[in-house]
Scaffold this motif. Sequence first.
Motif, mmCIF file in Angstrom:
data_model
loop_
_atom_site.group_PDB
_atom_site.id
_atom_site.type_symbol
_atom_site.label_atom_id
_atom_site.label_comp_id
_atom_site.label_asym_id
_atom_site.label_seq_id
_atom_site.Cartn_x
_atom_site.Cartn_y
_atom_site.Cartn_z
ATOM 1 N N LYS A 56 -12.787 -9.300 -18.403
ATOM 2 C CA LYS A 56 -11.511 -9.196 -17.686
ATOM 3 C C LYS A 56 -10.370 -8.840 -18.650
ATOM 4 O O LYS A 56 -9.484 -8.059 -18.306
ATOM 5 N N VAL A 59 -10.580 -5.142 -19.409
ATOM 6 C CA VAL A 59 -10.066 -4.345 -18.291
ATOM 7 C C VAL A 59 -8.545 -4.382 -18.251
ATOM 8 O O VAL A 59 -7.893 -3.351 -18.054
ATOM 9 N N GLU A 70 -9.491 3.171 -11.122
ATOM 10 C CA GLU A 70 -10.159 1.888 -10.900
ATOM 11 C C GLU A 70 -11.669 2.030 -11.079
ATOM 12 O O GLU A 70 -12.323 1.130 -11.603
ATOM 13 N N ARG A 74 -13.981 -0.021 -13.829
ATOM 14 C CA ARG A 74 -15.213 -0.766 -13.544
ATOM 15 C C ARG A 74 -16.299 -0.396 -14.568
ATOM 16 O O ARG A 74 -17.069 -1.250 -15.004
ATOM 17 N N ASP A 75 -16.339 0.882 -14.959
ATOM 18 C CA ASP A 75 -17.290 1.299 -15.997
ATOM 19 C C ASP A 75 -16.956 0.619 -17.322
ATOM 20 O O ASP A 75 -17.863 0.171 -18.036
ATOM 21 N N GLU A 77 -15.517 -2.252 -17.665
ATOM 22 C CA GLU A 77 -15.890 -3.661 -17.520
ATOM 23 C C GLU A 77 -17.394 -3.867 -17.716
ATOM 24 O O GLU A 77 -17.829 -4.770 -18.432
#
Length: 184
Positions: A56, A59, A70, A74-75, A77
């Motif tokens: 987190k 990110v 977004e 996610r990639d 993360e």
Amino acid sequence: MTVKTASPHRGVSAAPAAGSPALPDNPTVVVGVVDRRGAAVFRVPADLGCIHRARKLVVQAARRQGVLSEASLRDVELCAGEVVANAMEHTGAASVVRVSASTSGVRVEVVDTHPQLPSPAPSDAQDESGRGLFLVDALATVWGAHPTGTGKTVWFEIAADPQPSGCDGLRRADRHTVGQRPAA
């Protein structure tokens, strides 16, 4: 000697980035420090429960760069979770994470104390682990590893999302209001 690890089609440069973090002597590095180049640097304790929080924080730092969608975040993360988990699994010690802007997007580096460079190992369909580097290879624009004086740095980059040009650059709201007067 610098060793690179990544798919050859990705144009990997295995040289360490300028200002790559070294694992600090003091294990009490403050989480969330921003270095003089604007990179977020934080320490991840050797505790499996910290991997989620580390992902987190990566990110959040990547989002501050303002160049990733977004979906790309996610990639970031997923890749960060894999690299941090590998560092923890293979060292049993804390690691240091650095998130910075790169020439093409966002770069994440994880520094640990284990000198062996990573290499994807074939895994069986029944294996419960061993696919993390394949995931990083599939999602990252480029990734690699290089030795440090006391261990190694494993890094990956996610490229910035292309900026739309022409009419595609209009915001959705602009498309619906062109030629219309605002409601009174």
